[in-house]
Write a protein that holds these residues in place. Structure first.
Motif, PDB file in Angstrom:
ATOM      1  N   MET A  36       0.844  -1.200   0.000  1.00 52.76           N
ATOM      2  CA  MET A  36       0.000   0.000   0.000  1.00 52.76           C
ATOM      3  C   MET A  36       0.877   1.246   0.000  1.00 52.76           C
ATOM      4  N   SER A  37       0.316   2.339  -0.476  1.00 48.93           N
ATOM      5  CA  SER A  37       1.070   3.588  -0.497  1.00 48.93           C
ATOM      6  C   SER A  37       1.141   4.193   0.904  1.00 48.93           C
ATOM      7  N   GLN A  38       2.139   5.038   1.092  1.00 50.63           N
ATOM      8  CA  GLN A  38       2.297   5.698   2.393  1.00 50.63           C
ATOM      9  C   GLN A  38       1.054   6.518   2.781  1.00 50.63           C
ATOM     10  N   PRO A  39       0.453   7.285   1.838  1.00 54.13           N
ATOM     11  CA  PRO A  39      -0.754   8.035   2.209  1.00 54.13           C
ATOM     12  C   PRO A  39      -1.899   7.135   2.673  1.00 54.13           C
ATOM     13  N   THR A  40      -2.039   5.962   2.031  1.00 59.18           N
ATOM     14  CA  THR A  40      -3.114   5.043   2.420  1.00 59.18           C
ATOM     15  C   THR A  40      -2.894   4.536   3.835  1.00 59.18           C
ATOM     16  N   VAL A  41      -1.632   4.145   4.111  1.00 62.44           N
ATOM     17  CA  VAL A  41      -1.300   3.662   5.464  1.00 62.44           C
ATOM     18  C   VAL A  41      -1.543   4.762   6.493  1.00 62.44           C
ATOM     19  N   SER A  42      -1.140   5.976   6.159  1.00 59.08           N
ATOM     20  CA  SER A  42      -1.306   7.099   7.077  1.00 59.08           C
ATOM     21  C   SER A  42      -2.775   7.350   7.371  1.00 59.08           C
ATOM     22  N   ARG A  43      -3.590   7.314   6.308  1.00 60.90           N
ATOM     23  CA  ARG A  43      -5.025   7.533   6.499  1.00 60.90           C
ATOM     24  C   ARG A  43      -5.656   6.421   7.327  1.00 60.90           C
ATOM     25  N   SER A  59      -9.055   7.830   9.031  1.00 55.11           N
ATOM     26  CA  SER A  59      -9.728   8.592   7.978  1.00 55.11           C
ATOM     27  C   SER A  59     -10.852   7.780   7.340  1.00 55.11           C
ATOM     28  N   PRO A  60     -12.006   8.394   7.106  1.00 52.53           N
ATOM     29  CA  PRO A  60     -13.121   7.688   6.450  1.00 52.53           C
ATOM     30  C   PRO A  60     -12.849   7.407   4.973  1.00 52.53           C
ATOM     31  N   ALA A  61     -11.757   7.958   4.429  1.00 47.28           N
ATOM     32  CA  ALA A  61     -11.427   7.725   3.022  1.00 47.28           C
ATOM     33  C   ALA A  61     -10.878   6.320   2.791  1.00 47.28           C
ATOM     34  N   VAL A  62     -10.606   5.589   3.864  1.00 52.35           N
ATOM     35  CA  VAL A  62     -10.056   4.230   3.766  1.00 52.35           C
ATOM     36  C   VAL A  62     -11.131   3.238   4.195  1.00 52.35           C
ATOM     37  N   SER A  63     -11.267   2.148   3.440  1.00 53.76           N
ATOM     38  CA  SER A  63     -12.281   1.143   3.776  1.00 53.76           C
ATOM     39  C   SER A  63     -11.903   0.425   5.065  1.00 53.76           C
ATOM     40  N   GLU A  64     -12.901  -0.137   5.722  1.00 54.37           N
ATOM     41  CA  GLU A  64     -12.659  -0.847   6.971  1.00 54.37           C
ATOM     42  C   GLU A  64     -11.759  -2.062   6.745  1.00 54.37           C
ATOM     43  N   GLU A  65     -11.916  -2.741   5.620  1.00 50.38           N
ATOM     44  CA  GLU A  65     -11.071  -3.901   5.317  1.00 50.38           C
ATOM     45  C   GLU A  65      -9.614  -3.486   5.218  1.00 50.38           C
ATOM     46  N   ARG A 119      -8.232  -0.799   6.504  1.00 52.72           N
ATOM     47  CA  ARG A 119      -7.797  -0.329   7.819  1.00 52.72           C
ATOM     48  C   ARG A 119      -7.371  -1.492   8.705  1.00 52.72           C
ATOM     49  N   GLN A 120      -8.164  -2.562   8.710  1.00 52.94           N
ATOM     50  CA  GLN A 120      -7.838  -3.711   9.539  1.00 52.94           C
ATOM     51  C   GLN A 120      -6.544  -4.381   9.098  1.00 52.94           C
ATOM     52  N   LYS A 121      -6.297  -4.434   7.784  1.00 50.99           N
ATOM     53  CA  LYS A 121      -5.034  -5.001   7.270  1.00 50.99           C
ATOM     54  C   LYS A 121      -3.841  -4.172   7.741  1.00 50.99           C
ATOM     55  N   VAL A 122      -3.969  -2.848   7.681  1.00 48.28           N
ATOM     56  CA  VAL A 122      -2.886  -1.959   8.107  1.00 48.28           C
ATOM     57  C   VAL A 122      -2.638  -2.113   9.608  1.00 48.28           C
ATOM     58  N   ILE A 123      -3.710  -2.144  10.387  1.00 49.99           N
ATOM     59  CA  ILE A 123      -3.563  -2.282  11.846  1.00 49.99           C
ATOM     60  C   ILE A 123      -2.908  -3.615  12.192  1.00 49.99           C
ATOM     61  N   ALA A 124      -3.299  -4.681  11.489  1.00 50.92           N
ATOM     62  CA  ALA A 124      -2.701  -5.998  11.743  1.00 50.92           C
ATOM     63  C   ALA A 124      -1.214  -5.982  11.433  1.00 50.92           C
ATOM     64  N   ALA A 125      -0.836  -5.356  10.302  1.00 49.70           N
ATOM     65  CA  ALA A 125       0.581  -5.279   9.938  1.00 49.70           C
ATOM     66  C   ALA A 125       1.349  -4.431  10.940  1.00 49.70           C
ATOM     67  N   ALA A 126       0.753  -3.319  11.375  1.00 47.82           N
ATOM     68  CA  ALA A 126       1.412  -2.443  12.347  1.00 47.82           C
ATOM     69  C   ALA A 126       1.633  -3.173  13.658  1.00 47.82           C
ATOM     70  N   THR A 127       0.640  -3.958  14.072  1.00 45.04           N
ATOM     71  CA  THR A 127       0.765  -4.719  15.317  1.00 45.04           C
ATOM     72  C   THR A 127       1.879  -5.747  15.202  1.00 45.04           C
ATOM     73  N   GLN A 128       1.943  -6.452  14.070  1.00 50.08           N
ATOM     74  CA  GLN A 128       2.970  -7.474  13.869  1.00 50.08           C
ATOM     75  C   GLN A 128       4.377  -6.859  13.867  1.00 50.08           C
TER      76      GLN A 128
END
Length: 321
Positions: free
Chosen positions: A1-8, A13-19, A21-30
């Motif tokens: 994913m692009s840096q802006p997408t991860v940041s959002r 940000s509501p500009a990012v889908s919940e799916e 967002r959950q992928k980014v949060i999971a990667a950040a946690t790992q």
């Protein structure tokens, strides 16, 4: 994913889908990833920090702080943390330009002023902050004519409660210890509240002696009162340290408290209940004060125009009166 997408995604940000967002949060946690607050603040031109500037009355070793301000400090730090802000505490009152030191440098998003000392000397500095558009809130006398948005206790009502209490104890010759002029607006309001209560009963303050909020000043003021020859059966001290100093002087002179002299302080600081006898004192709601100061400053930072806030007080009656 692009840096802006991860940041959002991480910022909610509501500009990012919940799916996504959950992928980014999971990667950040790992990866044990956390947002760098400093880097984020640079992008937003925000430090997520509030500056608390202390101004204290001088003491012999220049190290003591009014116990009331110490209790306020804990409340402020907790309230700031609850809002996601760090608290930067400074005694740098000798600086020429607080706006440049804190807001222009992005060291802090706003400034809290606590215990400003001589108000008349502080006025030009406060007026400078207003002219510079500085986001600041101060603790003090929240009344008309004060510079900047102010949060403070109802000092006049506090003095009035003391006067009514002493009159109920058949004390009619009340002395006041603490400044009673415009250089100390909070102390002046306490003096005027006392005078109002006594005046309603046909009495007046029998003596007034200047003292800043230190034990040493209170002891000296009470000593001067005793030497003056003025008859008194009660003392209202404008701050607890003054009252504790007065207690020392009265005991040294062989006066019994409260049999000979009733004694009342102001602030209900942590040590008030530990004196002998325990000190009657006007209580300020420290927790509410800290929360209100932080909330009001955040409104200023958001470029709102909050009103000054006057907080209620209560009288804690103990053995000294």
């Amino acid at each position: 994913m692009s840096q802006p997408t991860v940041s959002r995604a991480l910022s909610g940000s509501p500009a990012v889908s919940e799916e996504t967002r959950q992928k980014v949060i999971a990667a950040a946690t790992q990866l044990n990833y956390t947002v760098d607050k400093n880097a984020s603040g640079l992008r937003k031109r925000s430090s997520n920090t509030l500056a608390l500037l202390f101004f204290e009355d001088p003491t012999p070793d220049n190290s003591l702080i009014n116990p009331f301000y110490l209790s306020m400090l804990g409340s402020l730090a907790r309230a700031a943390s609850d809002k996601g802000y760090d608290l930067l505490i400074s005694f740098q009152q000798l600086s020429e330009d607080w706006h440049v030191d804190y807001e222009d440098s992005h060291k802090a998003d706003g400034i809290l002023l606590l215990g400003y000392g001589d108000y008349l000397k502080a006025r030009p500095r406060l007026e400078q902050l207003v002219s510079q558009g500085t986001h600041f809130v101060r603790w003090g006398a929240a009344k008309a004519g004060q510079i900047g948005t102010t949060v403070g206790s109802d000092n006049d009502q506090g003095g009035y409660l003391v006067g009514r209490h002493l009159l109920a104890r058949a004390r009619k010759k009340v002395a006041f210890l603490g400044q009673s002029d415009e250089s100390a607006p909070e102390f002046l309001e306490r003096y005027l509240g006392l005078a109002r209560a006594l005046g309603e009963a046909g009495h007046e303050i029998v003596a007034s002696h200047d003292a800043n909020a230190t034990v040493e000043a209170g002891e000296q003021a009470a000593t001067n009162l005793l030497r003056s020859g003025v008859e008194f059966d009660a003392i209202f001290a404008a701050a607890d340290p003054i009252a504790i100093g007065a207690m020392n002087a009265l005991k040294a002179a062989g006066k019994s408290i409260p049999e000979d002299v009733s004694l009342v302080g102001f602030d209900d600081s942590p040590g008030a209940a530990l004196t002998s006898p325990p000190l009657t004192s006007v209580s300020q709601n420290v927790r509410r004060a800290g929360e209100t100061l932080i909330a009001t400053l955040l409104k200023k930072i958001a470029n709102e125009a909050p009103d000054s806030v006057l907080l209620p007080v209560d009288l804690k009656v103990r053995g000294s009166s």
